[in-house]
Motif scaffolding. Structure first.
Motif, mmCIF file in Angstrom:
data_model
loop_
_atom_site.group_PDB
_atom_site.id
_atom_site.type_symbol
_atom_site.label_atom_id
_atom_site.label_comp_id
_atom_site.label_asym_id
_atom_site.label_seq_id
_atom_site.Cartn_x
_atom_site.Cartn_y
_atom_site.Cartn_z
ATOM 1 N N MET A 1 0.827 -1.209 0.000
ATOM 2 C CA MET A 1 0.000 0.000 0.000
ATOM 3 C C MET A 1 0.858 1.255 0.000
ATOM 4 O O MET A 1 0.531 2.252 -0.652
ATOM 5 N N GLY A 2 1.975 1.217 0.740
ATOM 6 C CA GLY A 2 2.851 2.376 0.771
ATOM 7 C C GLY A 2 3.527 2.631 -0.560
ATOM 8 O O GLY A 2 3.672 3.776 -0.994
ATOM 9 N N THR A 3 3.933 1.550 -1.232
ATOM 10 C CA THR A 3 4.593 1.686 -2.534
ATOM 11 C C THR A 3 3.628 2.202 -3.595
ATOM 12 O O THR A 3 3.984 3.058 -4.410
ATOM 13 N N LYS A 4 2.403 1.705 -3.574
ATOM 14 C CA LYS A 4 1.401 2.109 -4.559
ATOM 15 C C LYS A 4 0.650 3.372 -4.157
ATOM 16 O O LYS A 4 -0.127 3.899 -4.952
ATOM 17 N N ARG A 5 0.876 3.836 -2.921
ATOM 18 C CA ARG A 5 0.180 5.023 -2.400
ATOM 19 C C ARG A 5 -1.334 4.838 -2.449
ATOM 20 O O ARG A 5 -2.093 5.712 -2.867
ATOM 21 N N LYS A 6 -1.776 3.648 -1.997
ATOM 22 C CA LYS A 6 -3.193 3.333 -1.981
ATOM 23 C C LYS A 6 -3.644 3.019 -0.563
ATOM 24 O O LYS A 6 -2.869 2.545 0.254
ATOM 25 N N SER A 7 -4.926 3.296 -0.282
ATOM 26 C CA SER A 7 -5.516 2.982 1.025
ATOM 27 C C SER A 7 -4.621 3.470 2.160
ATOM 28 O O SER A 7 -4.318 2.722 3.095
ATOM 29 N N MET A 8 -4.223 4.721 2.105
ATOM 30 C CA MET A 8 -3.261 5.238 3.060
ATOM 31 C C MET A 8 -3.748 5.235 4.510
ATOM 32 O O MET A 8 -2.949 4.984 5.422
ATOM 33 N N PRO A 9 -5.048 5.503 4.779
ATOM 34 C CA PRO A 9 -5.509 5.393 6.180
ATOM 35 C C PRO A 9 -5.298 3.980 6.742
ATOM 36 O O PRO A 9 -4.831 3.815 7.874
ATOM 37 N N LEU B 1 -2.287 -0.259 9.835
ATOM 38 C CA LEU B 1 -1.533 -1.512 9.819
ATOM 39 C C LEU B 1 -0.056 -1.270 10.119
ATOM 40 O O LEU B 1 0.616 -2.123 10.702
ATOM 41 N N GLY B 2 0.427 -0.079 9.723
ATOM 42 C CA GLY B 2 1.807 0.274 10.029
ATOM 43 C C GLY B 2 2.041 0.353 11.528
ATOM 44 O O GLY B 2 3.105 -0.054 12.018
ATOM 45 N N MET B 3 1.065 0.851 12.265
ATOM 46 C CA MET B 3 1.190 0.913 13.720
ATOM 47 C C MET B 3 1.136 -0.481 14.331
ATOM 48 O O MET B 3 1.817 -0.762 15.327
ATOM 49 N N VAL B 4 0.329 -1.364 13.734
ATOM 50 C CA VAL B 4 0.295 -2.762 14.186
ATOM 51 C C VAL B 4 1.659 -3.399 13.958
ATOM 52 O O VAL B 4 2.193 -4.098 14.833
ATOM 53 N N TYR B 5 2.235 -3.134 12.799
ATOM 54 C CA TYR B 5 3.563 -3.662 12.479
ATOM 55 C C TYR B 5 4.590 -3.148 13.475
ATOM 56 O O TYR B 5 5.405 -3.911 14.001
#
Length: 217
Positions: free
Chosen positions: A77-85, A90-94
């Motif tokens: 999602m970060g690479t494609k800049r999609k579904s950023m919310p 999920l980044g915080m879960v990671y």
């Protein structure tokens, strides 16, 4: 007098990273099903080796598995800049699961029954995990998007140390190289140091090969 300068040729394609992520997802699912699941159901044969450290190994495997499975879609999602919310959530879960798993890995590295070199390898993996993930978090807090992406790629490569470790031990065992303790010791270092070095070569190599000197230099 001419001055040296670098001019970007073009924006590098994200396709190679996406292909690697797809392969990573398949490997992560296979790793979870074969190796992680027995720890999560507290299989007596597996847990017996960690007597007195059951909570630590469970925390390490459970949180590490979540990071392994969540990391791939976060990077996609970060690479494609999609579904950023969703990417941020999920980044915080990671981030949380990496923190838990790295803390437990430090404890396990100091209490290992293999040998001190094996423990040092696990400790080094934990340090690499904290540093790469921490710098990725700091980069995004300061709005350094490219640096954030690069550090999170490094972080996920270290997260994949779980998978690389099992693969390396399996290969060394199949080739009958050394004793069991020697295989575990070698894998504890190679599972993260070599992949991280290879990843760094790709990240920096793409920058070097993707630029040229300005005309007249």
């Amino acid at each position: 007098m001419s001055q040296s300068a670098q001019t970007p040729l073009s924006r590098p394609s994200h396709l190679p990273w996406l292909i690697l992520l797809l392969i990573g997802v398949l490997l992560a699912i296979g790793f979870f099903a074969i190796f992680a699941f027995p720890y999560l159901i507290l299989d007596p044969e597996v847990i017996a080796r960690f007597e007195g450290r059951t909570v630590w190994i469970f925390t390490h495997v459970a949180s590490g598995s979540i990071a392994l499975l969540v990391g791939a879609p976060v990077l996609w999602m970060g690479t494609k800049r999609k579904s950023m919310p969703l990417h941020r959530k999920l980044g915080m879960v990671y981030l949380a699961t990496v923190t838990l798993s790295s803390i437990s890995s430090f404890y396990l590295s100091f209490t290992t029954e293999v040998n001190w070199v094996f423990g040092a390898g696990l400790f080094g993996l934990g340090c690499a995990w904290v540093i790469t993930t921490g710098l990725g978090f700091i980069a995004i807090k300061r709005r350094f998007i490219q640096q954030h992406m690069e550090w999170m790629i490094r972080s996920y490569v270290v997260t994949f140390g779980f998978v690389f470790f099992r693969i390396l031990v399996g290969i060394l065992t199949a080739l009958e190289v050394g004793t069991l303790f020697e295989r575990l010791t070698a894998a504890s270092w190679f599972c993260w140091a070599f992949p991280l070095l290879f990843t760094e070569a790709i990240i920096q190599g793409r920058k070097i090969l993707g630029t040229k000197k300005a005309p007249g230099n």
